[in-house]
Design a protein around this motif. Structure first.
Motif, PDB file in Angstrom:
ATOM      1  N   LYS A 137     -28.061 -27.130   0.330  1.00  0.00           N
ATOM      2  CA  LYS A 137     -28.949 -26.530  -0.658  1.00  0.00           C
ATOM      3  C   LYS A 137     -29.275 -27.608  -1.680  1.00  0.00           C
ATOM      4  CE  LYS A 137     -27.285 -21.811  -0.145  1.00  0.00           C
ATOM      5  NZ  LYS A 137     -26.688 -20.639  -0.815  1.00  0.00           N
ATOM      6  N   ILE A 138     -30.560 -27.740  -1.961  1.00  0.00           N
ATOM      7  CA  ILE A 138     -31.043 -28.769  -2.881  1.00  0.00           C
ATOM      8  C   ILE A 138     -31.820 -28.097  -4.006  1.00  0.00           C
ATOM      9  CG2 ILE A 138     -32.630 -30.729  -3.138  1.00  0.00           C
ATOM     10  CD1 ILE A 138     -32.019 -31.444  -0.219  1.00  0.00           C
ATOM     11  N   GLN A 139     -31.654 -28.633  -5.203  1.00  0.00           N
ATOM     12  CA  GLN A 139     -32.443 -28.185  -6.349  1.00  0.00           C
ATOM     13  C   GLN A 139     -33.294 -29.348  -6.831  1.00  0.00           C
ATOM     14  OE1 GLN A 139     -30.908 -27.789 -10.563  1.00  0.00           O
ATOM     15  NE2 GLN A 139     -31.040 -25.647  -9.936  1.00  0.00           N
ATOM     16  N   HIS A 140     -34.571 -29.061  -7.054  1.00  0.00           N
ATOM     17  CA  HIS A 140     -35.483 -30.024  -7.663  1.00  0.00           C
ATOM     18  C   HIS A 140     -35.911 -29.470  -9.014  1.00  0.00           C
ATOM     19  CE1 HIS A 140     -36.092 -32.273  -3.940  1.00  0.00           C
ATOM     20  NE2 HIS A 140     -36.231 -31.110  -3.321  1.00  0.00           N
ATOM     21  N   GLU A 141     -35.881 -30.310 -10.031  1.00  0.00           N
ATOM     22  CA  GLU A 141     -36.456 -29.961 -11.319  1.00  0.00           C
ATOM     23  C   GLU A 141     -37.715 -30.794 -11.470  1.00  0.00           C
ATOM     24  OE1 GLU A 141     -32.662 -29.029 -14.135  1.00  0.00           O
ATOM     25  OE2 GLU A 141     -32.836 -31.066 -13.341  1.00  0.00           O
ATOM     26  N   VAL A 142     -38.799 -30.146 -11.866  1.00  0.00           N
ATOM     27  CA  VAL A 142     -40.079 -30.817 -12.065  1.00  0.00           C
ATOM     28  C   VAL A 142     -40.347 -30.852 -13.563  1.00  0.00           C
ATOM     29  CG1 VAL A 142     -42.548 -30.794 -11.544  1.00  0.00           C
ATOM     30  CG2 VAL A 142     -40.909 -29.918  -9.848  1.00  0.00           C
TER      31      VAL A 142
ATOM     32  N   LYS B 226     -30.912 -32.679  -6.780  1.00  0.00           N
ATOM     33  CA  LYS B 226     -29.480 -32.448  -6.946  1.00  0.00           C
ATOM     34  C   LYS B 226     -29.024 -31.501  -5.844  1.00  0.00           C
ATOM     35  CE  LYS B 226     -29.765 -32.783 -11.960  1.00  0.00           C
ATOM     36  NZ  LYS B 226     -29.638 -32.053 -13.220  1.00  0.00           N
ATOM     37  N   ILE B 227     -27.785 -31.648  -5.427  1.00  0.00           N
ATOM     38  CA  ILE B 227     -27.229 -30.796  -4.380  1.00  0.00           C
ATOM     39  C   ILE B 227     -26.538 -29.610  -5.045  1.00  0.00           C
ATOM     40  CG2 ILE B 227     -25.653 -30.687  -2.408  1.00  0.00           C
ATOM     41  CD1 ILE B 227     -27.994 -32.646  -2.004  1.00  0.00           C
ATOM     42  N   THR B 228     -26.922 -28.388  -4.622  1.00  0.00           N
ATOM     43  CA  THR B 228     -26.286 -27.180  -5.162  1.00  0.00           C
ATOM     44  C   THR B 228     -25.282 -26.588  -4.189  1.00  0.00           C
ATOM     45  OG1 THR B 228     -28.010 -25.708  -4.350  1.00  0.00           O
ATOM     46  CG2 THR B 228     -28.316 -26.601  -6.550  1.00  0.00           C
ATOM     47  N   GLY B 229     -25.364 -26.992  -2.914  1.00  0.00           N
ATOM     48  CA  GLY B 229     -24.429 -26.488  -1.920  1.00  0.00           C
ATOM     49  C   GLY B 229     -24.437 -27.363  -0.682  1.00  0.00           C
ATOM     50  N   LEU B 230     -23.289 -27.405  -0.006  1.00  0.00           N
ATOM     51  CA  LEU B 230     -23.149 -28.223   1.192  1.00  0.00           C
ATOM     52  C   LEU B 230     -22.029 -27.627   2.029  1.00  0.00           C
ATOM     53  CD1 LEU B 230     -24.344 -30.882   2.329  1.00  0.00           C
ATOM     54  CD2 LEU B 230     -22.516 -32.091   1.149  1.00  0.00           C
TER      55      LEU B 230
ATOM     56  N   ASP C 112     -22.661 -38.115  -1.492  1.00  0.00           N
ATOM     57  CA  ASP C 112     -22.715 -39.010  -2.657  1.00  0.00           C
ATOM     58  C   ASP C 112     -23.735 -38.581  -3.704  1.00  0.00           C
ATOM     59  OD1 ASP C 112     -20.822 -40.546  -1.371  1.00  0.00           O
ATOM     60  OD2 ASP C 112     -22.241 -42.068  -0.691  1.00  0.00           O
ATOM     61  N   ALA C 113     -24.638 -37.679  -3.357  1.00  0.00           N
ATOM     62  CA  ALA C 113     -25.712 -37.276  -4.276  1.00  0.00           C
ATOM     63  C   ALA C 113     -25.162 -36.515  -5.470  1.00  0.00           C
ATOM     64  CB  ALA C 113     -26.730 -36.417  -3.538  1.00  0.00           C
ATOM     65  N   GLU C 114     -25.931 -36.529  -6.539  1.00  0.00           N
ATOM     66  CA  GLU C 114     -25.575 -35.764  -7.737  1.00  0.00           C
ATOM     67  C   GLU C 114     -25.501 -34.281  -7.400  1.00  0.00           C
ATOM     68  OE1 GLU C 114     -27.150 -35.006 -12.308  1.00  0.00           O
ATOM     69  OE2 GLU C 114     -28.270 -36.344 -10.990  1.00  0.00           O
ATOM     70  N   LYS C 115     -24.482 -33.606  -7.904  1.00  0.00           N
ATOM     71  CA  LYS C 115     -24.295 -32.168  -7.686  1.00  0.00           C
ATOM     72  C   LYS C 115     -24.642 -31.421  -8.979  1.00  0.00           C
ATOM     73  CE  LYS C 115     -22.153 -33.099  -3.710  1.00  0.00           C
ATOM     74  NZ  LYS C 115     -22.228 -34.537  -3.656  1.00  0.00           N
ATOM     75  N   THR C 116     -25.081 -30.182  -8.820  1.00  0.00           N
ATOM     76  CA  THR C 116     -25.312 -29.333  -9.980  1.00  0.00           C
ATOM     77  C   THR C 116     -23.967 -28.825 -10.493  1.00  0.00           C
ATOM     78  OG1 THR C 116     -25.570 -27.375  -8.587  1.00  0.00           O
ATOM     79  CG2 THR C 116     -27.595 -28.583  -9.189  1.00  0.00           C
ATOM     80  N   THR C 117     -23.957 -28.308 -11.712  1.00  0.00           N
ATOM     81  CA  THR C 117     -22.702 -27.794 -12.286  1.00  0.00           C
ATOM     82  C   THR C 117     -22.213 -26.545 -11.546  1.00  0.00           C
ATOM     83  OG1 THR C 117     -23.965 -26.564 -13.934  1.00  0.00           O
ATOM     84  CG2 THR C 117     -23.126 -28.732 -14.589  1.00  0.00           C
ATOM     85  N   ASP C 118     -23.129 -25.838 -10.870  1.00  0.00           N
ATOM     86  CA  ASP C 118     -22.735 -24.640 -10.127  1.00  0.00           C
ATOM     87  C   ASP C 118     -22.629 -24.903  -8.616  1.00  0.00           C
ATOM     88  OD1 ASP C 118     -25.461 -24.954  -9.706  1.00  0.00           O
ATOM     89  OD2 ASP C 118     -25.944 -22.836  -9.979  1.00  0.00           O
ATOM     90  N   PHE C 119     -22.409 -26.152  -8.232  1.00  0.00           N
ATOM     91  CA  PHE C 119     -22.271 -26.535  -6.821  1.00  0.00           C
ATOM     92  C   PHE C 119     -21.184 -25.695  -6.151  1.00  0.00           C
ATOM     93  CE2 PHE C 119     -19.972 -28.780  -3.527  1.00  0.00           C
ATOM     94  CZ  PHE C 119     -20.987 -29.172  -2.670  1.00  0.00           C
TER      95      PHE C 119
END
Length: 148
Positions: free
Chosen positions: A90-95, A78-82, A133-140
């Motif tokens: 900024k990208i976030q990965h959840e494992v 998910k993208i957290t910042g651009l 186009d990627a999914e963004k986090t709620t705190d993007f």
């Protein structure tokens, strides 16, 4: 667009405590990023042709649950910042472990590098578009750039 990759873990991913070694989480996140580019039409050949590549400034991992020997995992992106022109991101990965429980969160801060000039650059439109186009986090948040 939602993006998640399923992985079968390997023997080499585990340590003497029979849980996944800390650096393996980051390896799977990096692989997820490359598969993200591939899925949306950007291959290693495109990086070479455009003379542009992704670089990381920062990588931070928080661990929540162990992943044990023999477990399969899933890793999302998910993208957290651009920044406005997509030059920084900024990208976030959840494992997640095989039971679907959150095992780690990996945050990376990166940019695009001109592979000839060895300086940061604005990426080609095709590269920008997949992050847009990627999914963004709620705190993007947009990443502000300092004036040069």
């Amino acid at each position: 667009m939602n993006f998640t990759v399923q992985f079968t873990t390997r023997w080499a991913d585990f340590d003497a405590n029979i849980h996944m070694r800390h650096t393996a989480y980051n390896d799977y996140a990096a692989e997820a990023r490359l598969r993200f580019f591939n899925k949306f039409g950007i291959t290693i050949h495109d990086f070479t042709k455009e003379k542009v590549g992704p670089i990381l400034f920062e990588e931070n991992t928080k661990f929540f649950k162990e992943i044990h020997l023999g477990e399969d995992i899933s890793v999302n992106l998910k993208i957290t910042g651009l920044s406005a022109k997509g030059e920084r991101w900024k990208i976030q990965h959840e494992v997640f472990n095989s039971q679907g429980k959150l095992s780690a969160v990996i945050n990376v801060y990166g940019a695009w590098l001109d592979l000839v000039k060895r300086k940061l650059t604005v990426p080609p439109e095709k590269f920008q578009q997949i992050f847009n186009d990627a999914e963004k986090t709620t705190d993007f948040k947009e990443i502000p750039l300092k004036s040069e």
